[in-house]
Design an enzyme around this catalytic site. Sequence first.
Site, short mmCIF file in Angstrom:
data_model
loop_
_atom_site.label_atom_id
_atom_site.label_comp_id
_atom_site.label_asym_id
_atom_site.label_seq_id
_atom_site.Cartn_x
_atom_site.Cartn_y
_atom_site.Cartn_z
CG ASP A 198 2.96 -6.71 -6.06
OD1 ASP A 198 2.37 -6.31 -5.05
OD2 ASP A 198 2.50 -7.59 -6.82
CD GLU A 257 -2.89 -1.01 -0.06
OE1 GLU A 257 -3.25 0.11 -0.45
OE2 GLU A 257 -3.18 -2.06 -0.64
ZN LIG Z 1 -2.48 -2.54 -4.66
#
Ligand SMILES: [Zn+2]
Length: 421
Positions: free
Chosen positions: A362, A281
């Site tokens: 990521d 996040e």
């Molecule tokens: Zn995400």
Amino acid sequence: MVQFNILLIGFLLVFAFRSLFQLALNRLNVSHLRKHGKHVPRIFQGAVDEEKLAKISAYTADSSNFGIVVTMFDQAVLLAILLAGFLPWLSETVNHWHPGFIVQGLVFFAVLAVISNLLQIPFGLYSTFVIEERYGFNTRTLRLWFSDWIKGIAVSAVLSGVLLLLLLALLNYVRNTWWLWAWIAIGAFELILLWAYPVVIAPLFNKFEPIGNEELRDRIVSLMKRAGLQVRGVFQMDAGKRSKHTNAYFTGIGRTKRIVLFDTLLASHPEEEIMSVLAHEAGHWRKKHVLKQLIVMEILSLIGLYLVAKLLNWPFLYQTFGFTEPVAYVGLVLVGALISPLSYFLRPIGSAISRRFEREADDAAVTLMGTAKPMSDALIRLAAENLANLVPHPLYAWYYYSHPPPVERIARLQQMEGGGA
Ligand SMILES: [Zn+2]
């Protein structure tokens, strides 16, 4: 009377094509699952057994078939409303008392909203108490469901009421440049909403409290510092009173910016995995995805409002749908109905951008954590817990998926780990 002219026929063709396309994509995805969903993908071996896999397949088929039924029903209702002359009748009835343009517009939209909300009740109940219940996700009582329903309507009535009032006032008083002012007003409204959501709206539905585990909180705060993010708090939310699904999110702007963790996530994931979910996040913020999305949305909304303003003055549009003269607030509904099937075909663009952002987040998470292992462990656990489809049809995933399909996403992370990322 509705006129079967070139505009209506063109609209009906595009509308029908979209429905058939949606049905076909859904069919493709479900039959792909039947064919390829019998073996556990290598990445999920150990985390998902045959029994769990059967449950995933059944849940995927049930929820996507239900989703398509709801979609088709909504489209049929919209067509019926457009073709049966309901809108001219409603507009005339409202007009009958001569309450003035703004009140007329508000009543017109309120009637449509009441119809739509009532029609949604059986589907909402079925989704929660039949499908989610069948797979052990639902923890909601009927009482909570109805209180959610009523609160949801109250919130959206207030918010859309304010926005609509603004829009109607602009349409009424600022004839030519209303769309520009509306764009500014809507933008400001969205910013206020972003700020107010975590402190005003979300607490109507859930309890939020600072997370009790101080060690975890300290770790999260130091992770956010490393990411260069100012966060005003780490909260846990009582999501478990509605469902066993797990999640976490960032919300708010400025002073209200905070992290929210579902209590269900805290209960079922080791700390390391929770950290990696939050690192992901944080990656979205570091890469400025929220800002980029906001800018794109604002540009699209400016173009959209300009087009709406142009179409709103087009008498042919009103004649086609059975009106004797243009009524601007009805025009908003008609233009919306015309644009929605077209915008459906632009969806893969949005999905592709979103998946790209997810991969970037990521990558940022792996850099931040110094390892990809907890992230891939977390994704495996999340997918298994939430019964995510492990074998979506590639075309279906390309069209709709906002995140890369789990197997692809996890394989990528494991490769990074293998490559010493
Ligand atoms: Zn995400």
